[in-house]
Design a protein around this motif. Structure first.
Motif, PDB file in Angstrom:
ATOM      1  N   THR A   8       0.845  -1.196   0.000  1.00 54.31           N
ATOM      2  CA  THR A   8       0.000   0.000   0.000  1.00 54.31           C
ATOM      3  C   THR A   8       0.876   1.240   0.000  1.00 54.31           C
ATOM      4  OG1 THR A   8      -0.191   0.211   2.417  1.00 54.31           O
ATOM      5  CG2 THR A   8      -1.775  -1.239   1.306  1.00 54.31           C
ATOM      6  N   ILE A  32      -1.115  -0.566  -4.268  1.00 51.45           N
ATOM      7  CA  ILE A  32      -2.382   0.050  -3.876  1.00 51.45           C
ATOM      8  C   ILE A  32      -2.128   1.495  -3.475  1.00 51.45           C
ATOM      9  CG2 ILE A  32      -4.238   0.034  -2.160  1.00 51.45           C
ATOM     10  CD1 ILE A  32      -3.886  -3.018  -2.018  1.00 51.45           C
ATOM     11  N   VAL A  41      -7.524   2.759  -4.147  1.00 52.65           N
ATOM     12  CA  VAL A  41      -8.317   2.590  -2.926  1.00 52.65           C
ATOM     13  C   VAL A  41      -8.101   3.799  -2.026  1.00 52.65           C
ATOM     14  CG1 VAL A  41      -8.561   1.229  -0.807  1.00 52.65           C
ATOM     15  CG2 VAL A  41      -8.242   0.072  -2.987  1.00 52.65           C
ATOM     16  N   MET A  52     -10.929  -3.270  -1.106  1.00 48.46           N
ATOM     17  CA  MET A  52      -9.533  -3.600  -1.354  1.00 48.46           C
ATOM     18  C   MET A  52      -9.280  -5.094  -1.171  1.00 48.46           C
ATOM     19  SD  MET A  52      -6.189  -2.470   0.872  1.00 48.46           S
ATOM     20  CE  MET A  52      -6.936  -3.226   2.330  1.00 48.46           C
ATOM     21  N   THR A  91      -5.922  -3.144   6.571  1.00 51.47           N
ATOM     22  CA  THR A  91      -5.109  -3.774   5.523  1.00 51.47           C
ATOM     23  C   THR A  91      -4.525  -5.091   6.012  1.00 51.47           C
ATOM     24  OG1 THR A  91      -4.539  -1.650   4.503  1.00 51.47           O
ATOM     25  CG2 THR A  91      -3.066  -3.506   4.083  1.00 51.47           C
TER      26      THR A  91
END
Length: 259
Positions: A8, A32, A41, A52, A91
């Protein structure tokens, strides 16, 4: 052996450096971010966090080898709470089931040496209790005062460090042979901090607050190399550690206090 990583915050800074490094080593990376990523996202949004997970599952074919959660904000606003703590935790926990079929599953997140700074205990407690609405409201109250607003960022990072320590040795993580750890960078030369370093005065102020006697301010690749190792098969026994990659800030600020 090629592995599949989720990164991410992959569009810039530490996240981009990490994604680029892993790809250069022949691995598959699912990046991401809000833009310029494989999956776009908004981690301030609970709905997007859930989306996600679904998108990563579809893109990966239902299995990944490692999660590297980097995305974060540094503004004195409630959005920083939403991303740095709730987005980070969502996450890691949301994608954790996708690790279970990996031979060498790994998970690591990014905290900060700012976790050592004074924080707001009410905000930290609300985050650790999982009360997102209460935490956002608390951050909103702090943000209304420029002085108190400065407590938000460090509070999010302190809460995340505590979350790592509380969860790493549990059946869901260590019990599933998933090393869960974090890194705590000092001042890294990313787009997020560049405006603070444009003048000699600004650099001096930052250096005073975040002393980095070993090598000074660092490029993103310095942290990326550590993240890549923590998320690799080579890391077999680090559990619940927050590794400071800060040029000595932790040493200067805390000394031997933890012992």
């Amino acid at each position: 052996m090629a592995r599949t990583y989720v990164v991410t915050g992959s569009a810039s800074g530490i996240g981009r450096a990490t994604a680029d490094l892993l790809r250069s080593q022949g691995h598959t990376v699912i990046g991401i971010d809000l833009h310029d990523a494989d999956l776009t996202v908004d981690l301030t949004s609970p709905a997007d966090r859930a989306l996600m997970v679904d998108m990563v599952a579809e893109r990966s074919g239902g299995g990944i080898d490692a999660i590297i959660a980097v995305a974060g904000l540094a503004s004195p606003t409630p959005a920083t709470v939403a991303v740095n703590y709730f987005g980070m935790v969502a996450t890691l926990t949301g994608l954790r089931p996708l690790l279970l079929d990996s031979q060498d599953p790994r998970a690591v997140g990014v905290s900060s040496m700012a976790s050592l700074f004074p924080g707001d205990q009410a905000l930290i407690d609300a985050m650790l209790d999982g009360e997102e609405d209460a935490a956002l409201a608390s951050a909103g109250e702090l943000a209304a005062d420029p002085q108190l607003g400065q407590l938000i960022y460090g509070s999010t990072k302190a809460a995340f460090c505590r979350w790592i320590r509380r969860h790493a040795a549990t059946p869901e993580w260590a019990g599933e042979s998933i090393p869960l750890n974090a890194v705590a960078p000092g001042v890294i030369l990313t787009p997020m901090v560049e405006p603070l370093l444009e003048t000699e005065e600004g650099r001096a102020q930052i250096a005073q607050a975040v002393p980095m006697p070993l090598g000074g301010f660092a490029e993103p690749i310095v942290v990326a190399r550590l993240l890549a190792w923590l998320a690799s098969e080579d890391n077999t026994h680090l559990c619940g550690q927050v590794v400071f990659v800060d040029g000595g800030s932790d040493v200067v600020i805390r000394g031997d206090s933890v012992w």
